[in-house]
Design a protein around this motif. Sequence first.
Motif, PDB file in Angstrom:
ATOM      1  N   TRP A  63       0.840  -1.188   0.000  1.00 33.09           N
ATOM      2  CA  TRP A  63       0.000   0.000   0.000  1.00 33.09           C
ATOM      3  C   TRP A  63       0.880   1.245   0.000  1.00 33.09           C
ATOM      4  N   ALA A  64       0.628   2.135  -0.952  1.00 31.84           N
ATOM      5  CA  ALA A  64       1.316   3.430  -0.968  1.00 31.84           C
ATOM      6  C   ALA A  64       0.767   4.313   0.150  1.00 31.84           C
ATOM      7  N   ALA A  65       1.343   5.499   0.309  1.00 27.69           N
ATOM      8  CA  ALA A  65       0.916   6.386   1.393  1.00 27.69           C
ATOM      9  C   ALA A  65      -0.549   6.766   1.267  1.00 27.69           C
ATOM     10  N   ARG A  66      -1.036   6.919   0.031  1.00 32.51           N
ATOM     11  CA  ARG A  66      -2.433   7.270  -0.207  1.00 32.51           C
ATOM     12  C   ARG A  66      -3.057   6.245  -1.148  1.00 32.51           C
ATOM     13  N   LEU A  67      -4.351   5.997  -0.968  1.00 36.29           N
ATOM     14  CA  LEU A  67      -4.996   4.949  -1.746  1.00 36.29           C
ATOM     15  C   LEU A  67      -4.910   5.204  -3.239  1.00 36.29           C
TER      16      LEU A  67
ATOM     17  N   ILE B 233     -24.284 -10.108   1.484  1.00 40.38           N
ATOM     18  CA  ILE B 233     -25.137 -10.685   2.515  1.00 40.38           C
ATOM     19  C   ILE B 233     -24.722 -10.102   3.863  1.00 40.38           C
ATOM     20  N   LEU B 234     -25.676  -9.992   4.768  1.00 41.01           N
ATOM     21  CA  LEU B 234     -25.406  -9.415   6.077  1.00 41.01           C
ATOM     22  C   LEU B 234     -24.393 -10.244   6.858  1.00 41.01           C
ATOM     23  N   VAL B 235     -23.542  -9.559   7.580  1.00 42.22           N
ATOM     24  CA  VAL B 235     -22.555 -10.179   8.457  1.00 42.22           C
ATOM     25  C   VAL B 235     -23.052 -10.035   9.891  1.00 42.22           C
ATOM     26  N   LYS B 236     -23.162 -11.142  10.593  1.00 48.14           N
ATOM     27  CA  LYS B 236     -23.695 -11.101  11.946  1.00 48.14           C
ATOM     28  C   LYS B 236     -22.627 -10.795  12.985  1.00 48.14           C
ATOM     29  N   GLU B 237     -21.389 -11.206  12.719  1.00 46.74           N
ATOM     30  CA  GLU B 237     -20.312 -11.005  13.682  1.00 46.74           C
ATOM     31  C   GLU B 237     -19.616  -9.665  13.423  1.00 46.74           C
ATOM     32  N   PRO B 238     -19.099  -8.999  14.471  1.00 50.01           N
ATOM     33  CA  PRO B 238     -18.375  -7.742  14.276  1.00 50.01           C
ATOM     34  C   PRO B 238     -17.063  -7.956  13.541  1.00 50.01           C
ATOM     35  N   VAL B 239     -16.562  -6.878  12.976  1.00 45.41           N
ATOM     36  CA  VAL B 239     -15.282  -6.872  12.273  1.00 45.41           C
ATOM     37  C   VAL B 239     -14.359  -5.881  12.964  1.00 45.41           C
ATOM     38  N   PHE B 240     -13.083  -6.261  13.116  1.00 47.96           N
ATOM     39  CA  PHE B 240     -12.115  -5.414  13.795  1.00 47.96           C
ATOM     40  C   PHE B 240     -10.985  -5.061  12.831  1.00 47.96           C
ATOM     41  N   LEU B 241     -10.731  -3.775  12.690  1.00 48.39           N
ATOM     42  CA  LEU B 241      -9.680  -3.277  11.811  1.00 48.39           C
ATOM     43  C   LEU B 241      -8.534  -2.719  12.653  1.00 48.39           C
ATOM     44  N   VAL B 242      -7.317  -3.118  12.340  1.00 46.62           N
ATOM     45  CA  VAL B 242      -6.125  -2.568  12.988  1.00 46.62           C
ATOM     46  C   VAL B 242      -5.300  -1.883  11.909  1.00 46.62           C
ATOM     47  N   CYS B 243      -5.031  -0.602  12.081  1.00 49.54           N
ATOM     48  CA  CYS B 243      -4.244   0.127  11.087  1.00 49.54           C
ATOM     49  C   CYS B 243      -2.793  -0.335  11.135  1.00 49.54           C
ATOM     50  N   THR B 244      -2.291  -0.769   9.967  1.00 47.22           N
ATOM     51  CA  THR B 244      -0.887  -1.197   9.847  1.00 47.22           C
ATOM     52  C   THR B 244      -0.236  -0.522   8.645  1.00 47.22           C
ATOM     53  N   HIS B 245      -0.676   0.688   8.318  1.00 44.20           N
ATOM     54  CA  HIS B 245      -0.311   1.363   7.070  1.00 44.20           C
ATOM     55  C   HIS B 245       1.074   2.002   7.207  1.00 44.20           C
ATOM     56  N   ALA B 246       2.107   1.217   6.944  1.00 42.35           N
ATOM     57  CA  ALA B 246       3.482   1.672   7.182  1.00 42.35           C
ATOM     58  C   ALA B 246       3.865   2.869   6.341  1.00 42.35           C
ATOM     59  N   LYS B 247       3.456   2.898   5.075  1.00 39.80           N
ATOM     60  CA  LYS B 247       3.838   4.015   4.205  1.00 39.80           C
ATOM     61  C   LYS B 247       3.181   5.320   4.639  1.00 39.80           C
ATOM     62  N   ARG B 248       2.097   5.223   5.363  1.00 38.18           N
ATOM     63  CA  ARG B 248       1.437   6.423   5.884  1.00 38.18           C
ATOM     64  C   ARG B 248       2.107   6.894   7.168  1.00 38.18           C
ATOM     65  N   ASN B 249       2.420   5.927   8.035  1.00 38.00           N
ATOM     66  CA  ASN B 249       3.080   6.262   9.293  1.00 38.00           C
ATOM     67  C   ASN B 249       3.769   5.018   9.839  1.00 38.00           C
ATOM     68  N   ALA B 250       5.057   5.109  10.109  1.00 43.31           N
ATOM     69  CA  ALA B 250       5.825   3.939  10.532  1.00 43.31           C
ATOM     70  C   ALA B 250       5.318   3.348  11.833  1.00 43.31           C
TER      71      ALA B 250
ATOM     72  N   TRP C 254      -8.702  -7.774  10.682  1.00 42.60           N
ATOM     73  CA  TRP C 254      -8.053  -7.418   9.430  1.00 42.60           C
ATOM     74  C   TRP C 254      -7.038  -6.306   9.680  1.00 42.60           C
ATOM     75  N   GLU C 255      -5.916  -6.382   8.995  1.00 41.33           N
ATOM     76  CA  GLU C 255      -5.062  -5.199   8.857  1.00 41.33           C
ATOM     77  C   GLU C 255      -5.768  -4.246   7.905  1.00 41.33           C
ATOM     78  N   THR C 256      -5.567  -2.951   8.102  1.00 41.87           N
ATOM     79  CA  THR C 256      -6.227  -1.984   7.231  1.00 41.87           C
ATOM     80  C   THR C 256      -5.335  -0.798   6.946  1.00 41.87           C
ATOM     81  N   SER C 257      -5.689  -0.066   5.901  1.00 41.62           N
ATOM     82  CA  SER C 257      -4.999   1.175   5.566  1.00 41.62           C
ATOM     83  C   SER C 257      -5.413   2.276   6.534  1.00 41.62           C
TER      84      SER C 257
END
Length: 315
Positions: free
Chosen positions: A50-54, A133-150, A172-175
Amino acid sequence: MITGNAPTEPAAPARGCTHPAGCHTGELPVHASATVGARFWLLVEHSGPWAARLEECRLPEEIHILIKRATTLGIRPQLIRRPGHRKPVNGGIHVMVADSAAAEPWMAEGVIAGPDDLDLDSVVAGVVPESCILVKEPVFLVCTHAKRNACCARIGLPLARSLAEILPDRVWETSHVGGDRYAANLVCLPHGLYYGSMSQAAALAAADAYRSGEVILDRFRGRAGIPEPLQAAEHFVRIHTGELSVGGVAVESSRSDGAVTEAFVRGNGARFRVVVEPMTLKTPCGMACAETITTYRLVTLDRLTPVLHATSALI
């Protein structure tokens, strides 16, 4: 009436921090810092890099089209990938969409052949697209966007991997999610709850609480999609009442007079008038980081609706 500063959970500042101590350790407040422009979400699985910006990422054209359409409609796009995995996605485009602004926030997912198979207009209208389709369980995002911020990668990667060991299908890792100075950042969907300056233990506690329909005030940045002063108003009502259920506190109306915001908030069976104002704090990190952050302090908190006592309820 309550006046003055209410106790707040601590957090850390500082974009691009390299200072060995004092940063990302919980020395400054994080409340009222969730991303304001995130009422609707589009998550697209892409292994990276992932680059610094999408818009600068080397993505298939179909994903770039999805991101552009989402941005135009006011939907927040995020790239996601499984923690520790960098294998390319085969057999279509895996997407998830969410509406954090609905009375009952929801999330849905699907695998599409191309951008024309995902009706993003329906997401903004509060309707689940036909291709999902609907997702019944929650989703958790952890930011791991190195090019944006180390720091997001340095702190976020081990957190994402440890959390995924316990919740393997939900993490999930996320931007970039907003607020690099609060790394490691955790986002809980579909409600759009933000946590910052997270340790592995704190992330697990927050995830467990969310799965039970509650928030933890320690390191809680706020609900995405609402203005920061209103996030602060909700925060102070939660502190005052001890109300921790996800939907148990909400702003009914508000008005601003200069920098001061007055909000009417329901919570714990009562209504409150809350007045907040911004304040600036110095970071502990020195020249390596932003030198100050802006947060909010409580000016007054008044209970408007009395809570009935058990004896009066029998009259």
